[in-house]
Design an enzyme around this catalytic site. Structure first.
Site, mmCIF file in Angstrom:
data_model
loop_
_atom_site.group_PDB
_atom_site.id
_atom_site.type_symbol
_atom_site.label_atom_id
_atom_site.label_comp_id
_atom_site.label_asym_id
_atom_site.label_seq_id
_atom_site.Cartn_x
_atom_site.Cartn_y
_atom_site.Cartn_z
ATOM 1 N N HIS A 25 -7.060 5.069 27.499
ATOM 2 C CA HIS A 25 -7.421 3.820 28.186
ATOM 3 C C HIS A 25 -7.259 3.981 29.705
ATOM 4 O O HIS A 25 -8.107 3.570 30.482
ATOM 5 C CB HIS A 25 -6.480 2.683 27.773
ATOM 6 C CG HIS A 25 -6.580 2.229 26.349
ATOM 7 N ND1 HIS A 25 -5.482 2.106 25.531
ATOM 8 C CD2 HIS A 25 -7.645 1.821 25.613
ATOM 9 C CE1 HIS A 25 -5.859 1.649 24.347
ATOM 10 N NE2 HIS A 25 -7.167 1.477 24.362
ATOM 11 N N LYS A 49 -4.480 -10.676 14.287
ATOM 12 C CA LYS A 49 -3.801 -9.371 14.283
ATOM 13 C C LYS A 49 -2.424 -9.533 14.906
ATOM 14 O O LYS A 49 -2.304 -10.008 16.045
ATOM 15 C CB LYS A 49 -4.578 -8.389 15.180
ATOM 16 C CG LYS A 49 -5.581 -7.518 14.487
ATOM 17 C CD LYS A 49 -5.892 -6.354 15.431
ATOM 18 C CE LYS A 49 -7.259 -5.784 15.254
ATOM 19 N NZ LYS A 49 -7.621 -4.858 16.350
ATOM 20 N N ARG A 98 -15.559 7.500 22.743
ATOM 21 C CA ARG A 98 -14.819 8.704 22.348
ATOM 22 C C ARG A 98 -15.695 9.695 21.602
ATOM 23 O O ARG A 98 -15.580 10.898 21.769
ATOM 24 C CB ARG A 98 -13.628 8.325 21.460
ATOM 25 C CG ARG A 98 -12.522 7.647 22.205
ATOM 26 C CD ARG A 98 -11.507 7.084 21.284
ATOM 27 N NE ARG A 98 -12.082 6.031 20.468
ATOM 28 C CZ ARG A 98 -11.381 5.161 19.753
ATOM 29 N NH1 ARG A 98 -10.075 5.259 19.726
ATOM 30 N NH2 ARG A 98 -11.984 4.223 19.052
ATOM 31 N N SER A 135 -4.772 3.622 19.935
ATOM 32 C CA SER A 135 -3.450 2.982 19.886
ATOM 33 C C SER A 135 -2.911 3.002 18.461
ATOM 34 O O SER A 135 -1.716 3.214 18.240
ATOM 35 C CB SER A 135 -3.537 1.526 20.368
ATOM 36 O OG SER A 135 -3.988 1.473 21.681
HETATM 37 O O1 PNS Z 1 -9.253 -2.301 21.795
HETATM 38 P P1 PNS Z 1 -10.232 -2.901 20.828
HETATM 39 O O2 PNS Z 1 -9.497 -3.733 19.778
HETATM 40 O O3 PNS Z 1 -11.143 -1.872 20.220
HETATM 41 O O4 PNS Z 1 -11.165 -3.912 21.684
HETATM 42 C C1 PNS Z 1 -12.192 -4.681 21.084
HETATM 43 C C2 PNS Z 1 -12.514 -5.875 21.986
HETATM 44 C C3 PNS Z 1 -11.264 -6.701 22.213
HETATM 45 C C4 PNS Z 1 -13.028 -5.357 23.315
HETATM 46 C C5 PNS Z 1 -13.626 -6.729 21.285
HETATM 47 O O5 PNS Z 1 -13.210 -7.073 20.007
HETATM 48 C C6 PNS Z 1 -13.947 -7.991 22.081
HETATM 49 O O6 PNS Z 1 -14.688 -7.946 23.046
HETATM 50 N N1 PNS Z 1 -13.333 -9.130 21.674
HETATM 51 C C7 PNS Z 1 -13.457 -10.392 22.358
HETATM 52 C C8 PNS Z 1 -14.186 -11.435 21.492
HETATM 53 C C9 PNS Z 1 -15.683 -11.253 21.635
HETATM 54 O O7 PNS Z 1 -16.244 -11.403 22.717
HETATM 55 N N2 PNS Z 1 -16.324 -10.919 20.506
HETATM 56 C C10 PNS Z 1 -17.744 -10.668 20.443
HETATM 57 C C11 PNS Z 1 -18.023 -9.198 20.762
HETATM 58 S S1 PNS Z 1 -19.763 -8.911 20.852
#
Ligand code: PNS
Length: 168
Positions: A25, A49, A98, A135
């Site tokens: 990150h 979560k 990744r 993570s």
């Molecule tokens: O670290 P992660 O859990 O892989 O991150 C995923 C994250 C938090 C970036 C994604 O789930 C997100 O953007 N969540 C916010 C809610 C949202 O906007 N959802 C629609 C995505 S198109």
């Protein structure tokens, strides 16, 4: 005229759960901080979560490790990422990719986000050193006593080891 042209400040967001932040990150945040005037790191709150670290703890760790870059703002957000971007006039989301396995879901999210609000997503290839890193894996390996000290910043490693010991 685009928002960033009006204000002259180029902004981007690096979103994620960051439970906890890893060297992978941090590599993406550092690279984004060289490309943009202000980089927002948005810790997205997912109430379904339960994390190893609270959102406040995650923010504090990210603030400490990204302080040397000088242009990183760390905040939490509950809700859609595009709403976070709209509130702060952020036109770009920066994401690390990744491997090919990341691509399908990341592409779906990028297409959804641009369709919802016009916010662009820019993919940055993860450094090969960190291409296997997540993570979740770090937490799993650390929980079984494996050495993850080379995968997370030093202060995160200390807090990770302490948190795992508390939970035992
Ligand atoms: O670290 P992660 O859990 O892989 O991150 C995923 C994250 C938090 C970036 C994604 O789930 C997100 O953007 N969540 C916010 C809610 C949202 O906007 N959802 C629609 C995505 S198109």
């Amino acid at each position: 005229m685009a928002v960033q042209e009006k204000s002259g400040v180029r902004r981007a967001v690096c979103p994620g759960s960051f439970d906890p932040i890893t060297n992978g990150h941090l590599d993406i945040i550092e690279r984004a901080s060289r490309l943009y005037d202000v980089v927002y790191v948005a810790v997205l709150i997912n109430k379904s979560k339960s994390g190893l670290f609270t959102v406040e703890e995650r923010i504090q760790m990210i603030e400490e490790v990204s302080a040397p870059y000088g242009n990183v703002v760390v905040e939490s957000h509950h809700g859609l990422l595009v709403d976070y971007c709209k509130d702060r006039d952020i036109p770009a989301i920066v994401k690390g990719l990744r491997a090919v396995s990341d691509f399908d879901y990341e592409l779906q999210m990028a297409q959804m986000n641009i369709g919802l609000s016009g916010v662009e997503t820019l993919f940055v290839p993860t450094s090969p050193t960190y291409s296997f890193l997540s993570s979740s894996l770090v937490k799993e390996v650390a929980a079984y006593g494996g050495d993850v000290s080379h995968l997370v910043p030093e202060l995160v490693h200390r807090r990770l080891v302490a948190r795992i010991a508390e939970r035992k």
